[in-house]
Design a protein around this motif. Sequence first.
Motif: not given
Length: 1613
Positions: A915-916, A918-919, A942-943, A946-948, A969, A971
Amino acid sequence: MSGTIPYYRKDQRHFDGGYRSTEAESKMSQYQSSSRYAASSSRYAASSSRYAAAASSRYAGAASSASSSRYAAAAATSASSSSRGLKVSSHLGLEESRLSPTPKRAKPSYLALDKENQIIGYVVPIFRGSQEFATGLSDTEEARVKETAGYMARRNLFTSGLEMERSEVISRKEAMRESAERISLNKTIHEHGEHFKRMNEDSLMHAPEFVIKPRSHTVWEKQSVRLHCTVTGWPEPKVTWYKNNVAINPLAHPGKYKLESRYSVHSLEIDRCDFDDTAQYHISAMNTQGEESAFASIVVKRFKGEIDESLPTPRRAILEDGPVSEYGITFQTHIVDAFGVSFGREGETMSLGSTVIIYPSLHRYQPEIQWYRDDVLLPPSKWTHMHWSGDRATLTLTHLNKEDEGLYTLRVTTKSGYETYSAYVFVRDADAEVEGAPGAPLDVRCLDANKDYIIVTWKQPAIDGGNTILGYFVDRCEVGTTHWHQCNDTPVKFARFPVTSLVEGRSYMFRVRAINKSGMSRPSRASEPVAAMDPADRARMRGTSAPWTGQIIVTEEEPAEGIVPGRPLELQVTEATKNYVVLSWNPPGEKGLEGVMYYVEKCVSGTDSWQRVNTEIPVKSPRFALFDLAEGKSYSFRVRCCNSAGVGEPSDPTEATTVGDKLDIPSAPGKIIPTRNTDTSVVVSWEASSHAKELIGYYIEGSIVGSNVWEPCNNKPVKGTRFICHGLMTGDQYVFRVKAVNAAGISEFSQESEAIEVKAAIGGGIPHASPAPPYGISVLECVRDAMVLAWKQPTFIGGADVTGYFVDYREVVDGVVGDWHEANIKSVSDRAYRVSDLHENRKYQFQVRAANMAGVGIPSMPSNTFLCEEWTIAVPGPPHDLDIREVRSDSLVLLWKPPVYQGRDPVNGFYIDIKEAEAPEEAWRGVNTKAEENKYLKIKHLKEGETYVFRVRAQNKAGVGKTSEVTEPVQAMTKPGTKEIEVEVDDDGVVSLNFECSDITADSKFVWSKDYVEMTESTRLTAETKGNKSKIAFSGLEEEDIGIYSCLVTHTDGASSSYNLSKEELKRLLEISHDHKFPIIPLKTELAVELMEKGKVRFWLQAEKISANGNVEYVFNDNLISQGEKYKMNFDKNTGVIEMVMESLNPEDEGTFTFQLKDGKATNQSSLVLIGDVFKQLQKESEFQRKEWFRKQGPHFIEYLGYEVTPECCVILNCKVGNIKKETSALWYKDGHEIKSDEHLTFTEGVLKLEISQISKKDAGVYEVVLKDDRGKDTSTLNLTDQGFKDLMNEVFSVIANSSTPLKITSTDEGIRMYTFVNYYNDLLQVTWHYKESAISFSDRIKSGVVGDQLWLQITEPTEKDTGKYAIEFHDGKAGLKRTVDLSGQAFDDAYAEFQRLKAAAHAERNRARVAGGLPDVVTIQEGKALNLTCNISGDPVPEVTWLKNDREILSDDHCILKFESGKFASFTITAVNQSDSGKYSILVKNKYGTESGDFTVELTEGTPDLGVTSYMTDAEGNVVFSPNTPKEKMKTSITGTKAKKRKESVAQKPPVEKAEDKEKSTSRKSEKEKTADVSTKEPKASESQHPEDAKENLAEKLPSAECPRGAKHSHT
């Protein structure tokens, strides 16, 4: 009850006596106190004598005579001793009825029996009154009881109630007495039976047997385990426990092992197991009848990484088992005034001592004192003396040697636990006897001792005296003497040497000396004595003695004399160096052979010459060392057995063995890191030697900066990669270096370390900081008394690698926390640890500290509170230790470790969630839908930016378990400068993976992994790091190398990369590697051969690219050939064309031609095989081309004589010529005869032609064309006979067939006709008519034929049966051609109607009136002459004839006579012609089918001589035919006749008319002759003797009915 024993021990014989003496005496004392004792005694004496006789007779029948007599005497003696009391006599009366052959009734047994009816005790019945109890007694007992009952009855009558009570008490006493007597009797009988069993040894003695065997166990570390078994056997076996075939001595390991043997049950208890207790244990039971063993294994499990071998052994805490049972107190042990780090020199004496304080102090209590060196227990010996004075333990080393160097540990053991203390002892070399000589070797040991052969090993000294050690000398000394003999004449460099030529049965000691160019060292300490004897004999000598038989003596079988031994078995080379080779084998399988000895033979590889090595004396041991072998050569070996009977067959030879050192000297150790420790010591760490085999250890040397003088820090190799160097000068700067040692020798020194100041670590400005605290503590597994923890690596490691972690725990009770306790003394390298000795259902908190070379960091924050209760869930626990690598913009790799708690079933897969960062929690989603079996996964798509965060769950059969801790996390971003692993293949074909990192630090390391498991030592890979680049090279790619290779750079921001070596990639790399290792000069074309002008043979090939240094070798049949008269070579390096030209091919040139190319390292070759038919064909073609060249120097044929068939079916013979001139002549011949041609030969086009317009059989023959002039001649021949002519005609037939028109249908007056036209018809053409796919059989009704170029099939008088498909097939020798037409349906109906019409018209045409004979157009005659004209008339019915003159009918008269005879001949006669007779005359014939007329004109001329009457006759063409009676001289008279006639036709119905296209076809034909199939010859011509009228009649009959004479007119009605 102090005299009683437990129930389970009552069946043991060694307790029977004691029990009998106490229990029986107790009962008897009660009885003797009774008032009835004296009265009963005499009666029982008689019973006793009867019992003795019965018992004697009973046992006499079962036992041997000797033993029976002895036992009977004993029984009689027992009976006669009744006066000694009730102890014996009371046994007899109770069992009299049982011993009697006819007992009256069954009596209850009061013996306690087990399942096998063995007596294990007795049962005392509850007293239930005299009457009830007496029901099972014998006669004597009943009489006695009756007397007692009468007595009691009288007392009941005459005494008071008190007497009744006394009587009841007495009765109870008597019952007790009887019970005791019965028990005693049964015991006696049982004892007698046991005695009899002992006497009958042959039937009852047996070897040991395991009733219950020990069971294998798997336990956790620090748990206790117990092995137990039950053994039977007589005599009672002696039991010994073994660990890995080594007898277990509990005294050598106090508190560790506990052995018990009780009543055939034997047990071994191992307290607080550690990892070293994992072994195979077995118990051996032995008595005089034999020996039996049973085996069991113990596996001790521990959590991975729980012990770090590089750190010191932890000091064991005092046990908290409560008060000591012997004293009821707990001892506390303290070691004070302890010895410190000590330094000595070889030959000196050293004492180590410490004061031991034990509280409380008890008088005469002595603890167990043990001394250890390097964790090995030291036994008392001449080198080590131990002393305990009551409060001080002392160890004296009487004569120091370098073997005495090491870590010494004092262990004081009490019943409450033990306490230890350790310190290091350094032993320096004694002064050398010769200046510059090396130090003495150390640790001399003897291995593989046999009858006449022993292998001696040693360790190399640390000091070489400044010069390289040249080798070592081995000395031996027989025990009991003082004389040392040198065993080797030349020094050996290998630290292992086989000593041979020993005397069997004698004991020897060995020592070793080192030598360099300066001299010999001092000798080493002598080894322990070892006997030269067979290992089996040594094992028998080590056996223990059985206490009941004394020493067990084992004798061999009587040797069989006169038998030659068989082949030795399993011969192999066990050791090979450049100085010697050691062989070992097994004796032959036959047993009982007379003393077997052995001969050894050798053979140089590649030869069949076997040479005996020990020619004089055979060896006794199945071992042999061969010296004086040529280094680098390969040998095979074999062995023969021999004895007094002869020499046996040789064994199977060994594989070829190359003489040379198989063990390489280790490589130099890696990076050296010194760390401050104390004011006089430094901790030195280093990287282990890579690819080191049989490593013995390391030597460390130190030097003060600038002095260039190196001193050894240790004189005994250490096995770890960390060592504390003591005895340094405080404040000085030191550098260190390390070298590795194995049996092959000593490695090069490592690079020098950085300089370090000797100073205490605290406050000394250490170069590295301790790491930050770990975090994220979680529980991986929980059992009743232990919990497995996991945590995350510190965010800051202090600039140096974390070396381990320390875990603390504390108890939490009702929210109140307790004190912290250490969970581990040794650091653990993994980020997981099992904390043991916890209490179930209690709560705990934990903290973790990380350590590196700078020290131990601060502890982490206390963890959450965890409850210690056993997990019982079916699903797995959480995975742990999640790690993220290879972060890129669109992917990363996630690694994890499996859960410690597996659940009910093993883990079979993992699920990854993402998940991201911040999600919310609801945003978790799965990465994989199918469980991942690996412990890693590359996450893609992955995007970027984005941080996962990630987590992992494990799965087993029960389901999916708990989630792991969430990762930090990360990136998705490719960092600048990130590089990937690159594959390179060098010129030698070595494949390597290369990784470059630009962000490395001084402490960074490249860590390579396969499938994300770190690769340690591997013979298949070689790792090399230079600067910021690292590579691993494959020794040889194979399928086992398939996998994912990754590289991680430590002390960076996660620099890593991976490379997937798949099966397809492996195949590609192998091809590239082969091309690089064996480079090939690429060829555009392989070696080929071609023929040149004049028949020259050219061999050539072309290389794609070749340098100016390239060269070629030309080989024919493996022989080099060079430039010369026969061979002309040319090599054009610009184009790469290589050629070799030969003028011609001779028979000796048959073979293989090869061009061998070489350009630097690259090679290639190409061969061409010219043998057999291939060579003969090429040779023939070469000779032909040679002749052709000479032929073409004059006029010659470019294209030889051939033929072609034109569409008009003309055959043209043609040829093409060249090199001609005006004088050149060309002559045609057929069958040797010249063909004259009207056409002029021209050579402008260079083509000669001969045309055959209508070919037939007469044209078959051999055609030849000859060209010649002054330059020569050339001939071309074409054979058109037999098959040649047949092929030509087939070609003609093919053209005819292809020119045929489609098959058509037409009708005639006779029937229906199918026909086709061809361009040309040849009589040799074969055609077949088909009806419904079958060939037609011709008859009078169905005919075929040819008319001109028309081929037809005629069906006369057709019917419905003739309908169907018709075809004509042309045969041309090949596939042929077929034309078809369908005569059915409407086509048949139309044709049949047309046939009927034409049939009627033909009938009318045949029968109409006609002038069949011709009349002349003009008759010129002289006046006065007679004129006679005759013509044929035909018709049915006979026509009417009318003559006309100038269109007026004339009648017959004398002047003009008109006749019509026989209905066929009409004549016109003028008797004398005059002027009035001139004019136009006509004859008109008529019947019902038609009318026809014939005209002629009569003209008169001037008078001529009278020639008489002249008759005229005309033929069908209107020509005048003279009559036979006309004079010959008159035949010259000019009678003019013309062919022009007028025809008048009047036809009621038109005859059948051919279609326009068919008519055009017919008008273009070259011949108008009709031919029929049934007519094979031409009609004969009218002979000259025939009458003119007959001739004209015949001529008229021959004409077809459809044609009329030219010039006649027809009229039809």
